[in-house]
Design a protein around this motif. Sequence first.
Motif, PDB file in Angstrom:
ATOM      1  N   VAL A  84       0.840  -1.197   0.000  1.00 59.48           N
ATOM      2  CA  VAL A  84       0.000   0.000   0.000  1.00 59.48           C
ATOM      3  C   VAL A  84       0.878   1.252   0.000  1.00 59.48           C
ATOM      4  O   VAL A  84       1.800   1.380   0.806  1.00 59.48           O
ATOM      5  N   TYR A  86       1.988   4.438   1.127  1.00 61.41           N
ATOM      6  CA  TYR A  86       1.857   5.343   2.275  1.00 61.41           C
ATOM      7  C   TYR A  86       3.285   5.733   2.650  1.00 61.41           C
ATOM      8  O   TYR A  86       3.974   5.024   3.366  1.00 61.41           O
ATOM      9  N   GLY A  93      -3.096   7.784   3.578  1.00 65.26           N
ATOM     10  CA  GLY A  93      -2.794   6.747   2.609  1.00 65.26           C
ATOM     11  C   GLY A  93      -3.169   7.182   1.205  1.00 65.26           C
ATOM     12  O   GLY A  93      -3.995   8.081   1.010  1.00 65.26           O
ATOM     13  N   THR A  98      -6.185   3.032  -1.156  1.00 65.46           N
ATOM     14  CA  THR A  98      -7.291   2.944  -0.207  1.00 65.46           C
ATOM     15  C   THR A  98      -8.510   2.342  -0.882  1.00 65.46           C
ATOM     16  O   THR A  98      -9.199   1.479  -0.323  1.00 65.46           O
ATOM     17  N   TRP A  99      -8.780   2.790  -2.103  1.00 63.85           N
ATOM     18  CA  TRP A  99      -9.896   2.239  -2.875  1.00 63.85           C
ATOM     19  C   TRP A  99      -9.681   0.755  -3.123  1.00 63.85           C
ATOM     20  O   TRP A  99     -10.620  -0.049  -3.051  1.00 63.85           O
ATOM     21  N   ASP A 102     -10.425  -1.200  -0.058  1.00 60.59           N
ATOM     22  CA  ASP A 102     -11.885  -1.272   0.101  1.00 60.59           C
ATOM     23  C   ASP A 102     -12.507  -2.313  -0.829  1.00 60.59           C
ATOM     24  O   ASP A 102     -13.631  -2.754  -0.598  1.00 60.59           O
ATOM     25  N   TRP A 132      -4.800   5.234  10.137  1.00 59.37           N
ATOM     26  CA  TRP A 132      -5.540   5.174   8.867  1.00 59.37           C
ATOM     27  C   TRP A 132      -6.399   3.909   8.810  1.00 59.37           C
ATOM     28  O   TRP A 132      -7.527   3.936   8.323  1.00 59.37           O
ATOM     29  N   ARG A 133      -5.855   2.813   9.333  1.00 58.26           N
ATOM     30  CA  ARG A 133      -6.610   1.565   9.346  1.00 58.26           C
ATOM     31  C   ARG A 133      -7.893   1.725  10.162  1.00 58.26           C
ATOM     32  O   ARG A 133      -8.980   1.294   9.739  1.00 58.26           O
ATOM     33  N   ARG A 136     -10.471   3.910   8.390  1.00 59.03           N
ATOM     34  CA  ARG A 136     -11.143   3.224   7.296  1.00 59.03           C
ATOM     35  C   ARG A 136     -11.967   2.027   7.761  1.00 59.03           C
ATOM     36  O   ARG A 136     -12.768   1.484   7.007  1.00 59.03           O
ATOM     37  N   TRP A 138     -10.747  -0.946   8.591  1.00 54.58           N
ATOM     38  CA  TRP A 138     -10.187  -2.182   8.040  1.00 54.58           C
ATOM     39  C   TRP A 138      -9.755  -3.135   9.158  1.00 54.58           C
ATOM     40  O   TRP A 138      -9.144  -2.710  10.138  1.00 54.58           O
TER      41      TRP A 138
END
Length: 226
Positions: A84, A86, A93, A98-99, A102, A132-133, A136, A138
């Motif tokens: 990822v 970052y 991120g 990020t998309w 998702d 960030w996790r 989101r 996640w």
Amino acid sequence: MTANPKAHQPEAAPPVVDRAAFDAALAEQVVREKEVTRASDRAAAARRRLPMVEVEDYVFEGVDGPVRLTELFGEHYLLLVQNVMYGVDWEAGCPSCTWAVDNLPATMSRLDDEGIAFAMISQAPVEKLEAWRRQRGWPHRWVSSGATTYHQDWGWTLDHGDYQGPVPGYSYYLLKDGTPYLTYMTGARGTEAILPVAHIMDRTVYGRQQDWEDSPEGWPQYPTYG
């Protein structure tokens, strides 16, 4: 909040024909798509015949402390890593990555059922990754490679032209006799293979509505990374 331009129906639309003409056109398209499927099968067969290369058992930083690459396998011998974007000094991120996260299965236990572990690796400090996790929502394991040479060793960072920083992609590993091996990796548009939303968009009448697509005159198109 910026309005979503795709929320408004475009004026442009395909020509209207009778059922017989539609069925004939669709049949021609099925022939094209079968060719793609067969080509994909051939590529997959070749992928299964690739050699593998031993990988250092890197020590990443996890939210609870050091985590070795071999530990990311858990109880499995197969591991998928999403690299990822970052960067170390980034405050968020990458939107595209990020998309992509998702897009992962809502029920990740489906990967477990197939004996495949999953983890994400980025260069940013683990505190940023964890924030960030959580933002989101996640559930995925995410570790920092910032104190290692992992990103540089395997080409997950670029340092040329007008861009310096991480790039996205996936790494596929096999754990054999306690040693991790890289069996396949892909980046750029190779990442699309496991992005279901992209494939759903491809099959709608307007496609992804991105500016690189070959679409009819009048079809809506927006900057790919806008």
